[in-house]
Design an enzyme around this catalytic site. Structure first.
Site, short mmCIF file in Angstrom:
data_model
loop_
_atom_site.label_atom_id
_atom_site.label_comp_id
_atom_site.label_asym_id
_atom_site.label_seq_id
_atom_site.Cartn_x
_atom_site.Cartn_y
_atom_site.Cartn_z
N ASP A 157 3.30 9.53 -1.01
CA ASP A 157 2.14 8.76 -0.55
C ASP A 157 1.91 7.59 -1.50
O ASP A 157 2.03 7.76 -2.72
CB ASP A 157 0.89 9.67 -0.55
CG ASP A 157 -0.10 9.28 0.54
OD1 ASP A 157 -0.08 8.12 0.97
OD2 ASP A 157 -0.90 10.15 0.95
N HIS A 161 0.82 -1.22 0.00
CA HIS A 161 0.00 0.00 0.00
C HIS A 161 0.85 1.26 0.00
O HIS A 161 0.38 2.32 -0.38
CB HIS A 161 -0.93 -0.01 1.22
CG HIS A 161 -2.00 -1.05 1.11
ND1 HIS A 161 -3.31 -0.75 0.86
CD2 HIS A 161 -1.94 -2.40 1.19
CE1 HIS A 161 -4.02 -1.87 0.80
NE2 HIS A 161 -3.21 -2.89 1.01
P1 ADP Z 1 -3.24 6.74 4.86
O1 ADP Z 1 -3.66 5.35 4.53
O2 ADP Z 1 -1.78 7.00 4.73
O3 ADP Z 1 -3.76 7.22 6.17
P2 ADP Z 1 -5.12 7.62 2.76
O4 ADP Z 1 -5.41 8.98 2.25
O5 ADP Z 1 -4.90 6.60 1.70
O6 ADP Z 1 -3.89 7.72 3.76
O7 ADP Z 1 -6.33 7.12 3.64
C1 ADP Z 1 -6.79 7.84 4.72
C2 ADP Z 1 -8.16 7.31 5.08
O8 ADP Z 1 -8.42 7.72 6.41
C3 ADP Z 1 -9.25 7.90 4.21
O9 ADP Z 1 -10.21 6.92 3.93
C4 ADP Z 1 -9.83 9.01 5.07
O10 ADP Z 1 -11.18 9.24 4.87
C5 ADP Z 1 -9.60 8.48 6.46
N1 ADP Z 1 -9.41 9.60 7.39
C6 ADP Z 1 -8.37 10.41 7.49
N2 ADP Z 1 -8.57 11.36 8.42
C7 ADP Z 1 -9.78 11.13 8.92
C8 ADP Z 1 -10.58 11.74 9.92
N3 ADP Z 1 -10.18 12.81 10.60
N4 ADP Z 1 -11.79 11.23 10.18
C9 ADP Z 1 -12.21 10.15 9.50
N5 ADP Z 1 -11.51 9.54 8.56
C10 ADP Z 1 -10.32 10.01 8.27
#
Ligand code: ADP
Length: 504
Positions: free
Chosen positions: A364, A156
């Site tokens: 990322d 990932h």
């Molecule tokens: P990573 O896997 O590195 O955290 P991604 O952007 O691929 O980054 O995924 C982040 C996920 O976490 C997304 O589905 C996003 O909606 C969720 N997310 C991030 N911050 C929040 C938050 N404050 N509240 C709810 N969901 C969140």
């Protein structure tokens, strides 16, 4: 259909309400549709750790199976090696990586333990799908228990160039262990090519066509499978009652001001400080935006006990205080940082209420926030996505405004362009982006990976059969569509294998 057996560090939640990260969201979407077993860490520590009881639970078509870890194993395996050695190096941050040989040994041992707990649960015809940097050598450990069925791996996070990954002691051993998989999947072509380059330069490997590589006497499919979201479902979230409530709440605070939103786990790979500087530059270079545009940064704290993360939090609080101190007015706070999570429907409402999403990671794997933002928009009045060229998503989402997140002036210019963009152009860009994320949704990601895994095991069986010079003794696929059976499995005989006991 062959049973899907998924392994990832954290398991669940399968329900929508959770505040899961990208990996869990992508996998939950895929598993909810197809069904299968999801194996991983329980999230609990106990004295027995990985030797303890197997916790099982069924949710819909999915069987969840988890084991505990001891506190010491968790510290060394997860906090120590996975998060402080592998995570920074795989995000090109050799400067932030810590290495401790004992942690690396625990990482190997936990992978071994997981392998030996999983082995007895597997059926020969399973499609075993291992996820992410916590389990790079897990396939090798499962094979050590005698399992010869299909095992695929999906990374990932990014796969850095050989020049970077070799900074990790024992990188060779780790990458070598990945040759036990039938398919190794990456988010982008760049990651896939970095991996292939490592095999070529360090193991004298070679590309043998159609994405296949050969190294150290093994052949495997190294493919690109960009992860998607459940686009349709997320769009529905954006019009739910909960989303509307959040939408209205936010718009009433903003009054007629525009809003830029950032949503990230608080992590140094996400480039949040640079983003704040870009926003500050916008207020300086284009002063007409003062009192007219706000930045909301939602950044739930993750890994708060690691020093690099605590440091980042301090830096952000300082930066936000500085920008608000200089530019703020009695009734306008330019930057708001929220370190809490939101339920997914509420988050969809916040995306929809925002004119611009500023998604500017320094590195990322994919970045699902970019996709969620597009899915949540009102087709008649969509917002604009500003996306870092270093997010995996930038390879697919070409109609976003692509920026170099290190270039503060470029971020400011691009924000200005996004804020000024005419409706027609916003709609055109959004439509193209929406098509991309609809076509490449979570189901597509899952299906294409599993198709590749099915084809790979058929190809391996054929090769084994040819090498042995005799007829094949075992069909590996229970339910392959006739066309594929004909084209690649040849005259595979009816399955005749012994089943190891399933979970219950
Ligand atoms: P990573 O896997 O590195 O955290 P991604 O952007 O691929 O980054 O995924 C982040 C996920 O976490 C997304 O589905 C996003 O909606 C969720 N997310 C991030 N911050 C929040 C938050 N404050 N509240 C709810 N969901 C969140």
């Amino acid at each position: 259909m062959n049973r899907l057996f998924v392994i990832s560090n954290r398991v669940g939640p399968l329900a929508d309400g959770g505040k899961a990260g990208g990996l869990a969201v992508g996998l939950a979407d895929a598993l909810r549709r197809r069904g299968g077993v999801w194996f991983g860490w329980s999230g609990q520590t106990s004295e027995e750790g990985t030797h303890g009881q197997l916790h099982t639970k069924t949710e819909g078509k999915v069987q969840l199976a988890t084991v505990d870890m001891t506190q010491a194993d968790l510290d060394a395996f997860y906090h120590g090696y996975a998060n402080q050695s592998l995570w920074p190096i795989f995000h090109y941050r050799t400067d932030l990586a810590n290495y401790d040989r004992r942690n690396a040994e625990t990482y190997e041992r936990i992978n071994e333990r997981f392998g030996s707990r999983i082995g007895p649960l597997l059926r020969p015809s399973d499609l075993v799908w291992v996820h992410d940097y916590h389990f790079l050598p897990l396939g090798e450990k499962i094979r050590a228990g005698g399992y010869t069925g299909a095992i695929g791996f999906f990374l990932h996070v990014p796969f850095p160039p050989p020049e970077v990954i070799t900074a990790l002691p024992h990188a060779h051993r780790l990458v070598r262990s990945m040759l036990s998989y039938d398919v190794v999947g990456f988010q982008t072509q760049i990651d896939r090519d970095n991996f292939a380059r490592f095999l070529v330069s360090e193991f004298n490997g070679k590309e043998i066509g159609d994405g296949w590589v050969e190294a150290a006497g093994r052949q495997l499919n190294a493919g690109v499978f960009p992860i998607g979201i459940d686009t349709k479902r997320f769009a529905e979230f954006a019009t739910s009652a909960e989303a509307k409530r959040r939408f209205n709440q936010l718009r009433s605070v903003l009054r007629d001001r525009k809003q830029i939103i950032g949503v990230d786990r608080l992590d140094y790979s996400k480039g949040i400080p640079d983003r704040l500087r870009g926003f500050e530059r916008l207020l300086e270079d284009y002063p007409e935006n003062r009192d007219k545009v706000s930045l909301l940064q939602v950044a739930p704290v993750s890994r708060g006990d690691v020093e690099a993360y605590a440091e980042l939090r301090r830096e952000l609080e300082e930066l936000a205080g500085h920008i608000n101190g200089i530019h703020g007015l009695l009734d306008w706070t330019p930057v708001r940082i929220m370190t809490r999570g939101f339920a997914r429907k509420g988050l969809a409402g916040l995306y929809r209420a925002s004119d611009v999403a500023l998604v500017t990671p320094l590195r990322d794997g994919m970045n699902l926030v970019a996709k969620e933002y597009v899915a949540a928009q009102d087709p008649e009045n969509p917002g604009v996505l500003v996306l870092s060229r270093f997010a995996g998503a930038a390879e697919e989402m070409r109609e976003a405004l692509i920026v170099n997140p290190y270039d503060v002036a470029e971020v400011s210019e691009t924000l200005q362009r996004a804020l000024q963009m005419p409706l027609e152009e916003r709609k055109r860009r959004w439509k193209a982006l929406h098509e991309t994320i609809t076509e490449g949704d979570a189901q597509h990601w899952c299906d294409t990976f599993l198709d590749a895994l099915e084809s790979a095991i058929v190809r391996r069986r054929e090769a084994e059969k040819n090498a042995n010079g005799g007829p094949d003794s075992e069909s590996v696929l229970e339910d392959v569509p006739p066309a594929r059976k004909r084209s690649s499995a040849g005259s595979a005989k009816t399955a005749s294998y012994t089943r190891t006991p399933i979970l219950y």
